[in-house]
Design an enzyme around this catalytic site. Structure first.
Site, PDB file in Angstrom:
ATOM      1  N   CYS A 128      22.131  55.891  71.562  1.00  0.00           N
ATOM      2  CA  CYS A 128      22.419  57.322  71.652  1.00  0.00           C
ATOM      3  C   CYS A 128      22.121  57.811  73.066  1.00  0.00           C
ATOM      4  CB  CYS A 128      21.552  58.065  70.638  1.00  0.00           C
ATOM      5  SG  CYS A 128      21.661  59.855  70.772  1.00  0.00           S
ATOM      6  N   CYS A 182      18.938  60.295  73.049  1.00  0.00           N
ATOM      7  CA  CYS A 182      17.536  59.939  72.831  1.00  0.00           C
ATOM      8  C   CYS A 182      17.265  58.442  72.941  1.00  0.00           C
ATOM      9  CB  CYS A 182      17.087  60.427  71.460  1.00  0.00           C
ATOM     10  SG  CYS A 182      17.767  59.460  70.106  1.00  0.00           S
ATOM     11  N   CYS A 211      23.330  60.796  65.249  1.00  0.00           N
ATOM     12  CA  CYS A 211      22.129  59.985  65.462  1.00  0.00           C
ATOM     13  C   CYS A 211      21.025  60.426  64.504  1.00  0.00           C
ATOM     14  CB  CYS A 211      21.681  60.163  66.913  1.00  0.00           C
ATOM     15  SG  CYS A 211      20.070  59.480  67.272  1.00  0.00           S
ATOM     16  N   CYS A 225      17.838  62.023  66.852  1.00  0.00           N
ATOM     17  CA  CYS A 225      17.880  63.338  67.519  1.00  0.00           C
ATOM     18  C   CYS A 225      18.932  64.270  66.932  1.00  0.00           C
ATOM     19  CB  CYS A 225      18.113  63.174  69.019  1.00  0.00           C
ATOM     20  SG  CYS A 225      19.814  62.730  69.440  1.00  0.00           S
ATOM     21  N   CYS A 250      34.507  56.063  64.679  1.00  0.00           N
ATOM     22  CA  CYS A 250      35.233  56.453  65.891  1.00  0.00           C
ATOM     23  C   CYS A 250      34.276  57.282  66.744  1.00  0.00           C
ATOM     24  CB  CYS A 250      36.461  57.256  65.476  1.00  0.00           C
ATOM     25  SG  CYS A 250      37.513  57.690  66.852  1.00  0.00           S
TER      26      CYS A 250
HETATM   27 ZN   LIG Z   1      19.879  60.403  69.418  1.00  0.00          ZN
END
Ligand SMILES: [Zn+2]
Length: 168
Positions: free
Chosen positions: A85, A88, A133, A136, A156
């Site tokens: 991510c 984070c 995610c 976060c 996607c």
């Molecule tokens: Zn994250």
């Protein structure tokens, strides 16, 4: 008759009631976020997120925008490694589940275990399953049922919402 100061008018009372109801449901959303294992460390304000991220990444991760297809180098990334991510650093996908969907967006048939949470969105009126995610809450993309085996899923993803780390 003069109203004693402490007794609200009917209108004030109604406004108070409405804000109490709205407040209750806002809190419920927070409770839900906690249940879906959002890390409290990443409960940042809009301003804090904006200062951490590029404008493009901010728009995708925090406002659920979609990047232009073929705009991210991560779409062409073919090395072995982990996609994390961009908000984070939480690991989201292994390169072993990446495939070329031809859409211009990095595509995966499976996220890492418990890496993402999903919700249904109606941005295009037709319901779509959004995923983000689990650490976060940053928006990553949408998942569709036209992916390759073994899952048949196509995650996607926006490339700007990811960083890539080679296995070494
Ligand atoms: Zn994250």
């Amino acid at each position: 008759m003069k109203r004693p100061f402490l007794f609200p008018s009917r209108r004030t009372f109604l406004m108070g009631l409405i804000s109490a109801v709205v407040g209750f449901f806002s809190r419920s959303t927070d409770v839900f976020a906690a249940v879906t294992s959002l890390d409290p460390k990443w409960r940042l304000t809009k301003e804090e997120w904006r200062s951490r991220l590029s404008l493009e990444a901010y728009k995708v991760l925090r406002e659920e925008a979609t990047e232009r297809p073929f705009s991210s180098a991560i779409n062409n990334e073919k090395r072995e490694g982990t996609f994390c991510c961009a908000g984070c650093d939480h690991p989201l996908f292994s390169s072993s589940t990446k495939f070329d969907s031809g859409t211009g967006w990095p595509s995966f048939w499976q996220p890492l275990e418990e890496a993402v949470n999903t919700k249904v969105d109606y941005q295009l009126i037709i319901p779509r399953t959004e995923y983000h995610c689990s650490s976060c809450g940053g928006h990553q993309g949408h998942v569709f049922n036209d992916g390759p085996q073994p899952t048949g899923k196509r995650y996607c993803n926006n490339g700007v919402a990811l960083t890539f780390k080679t296995n070494s």
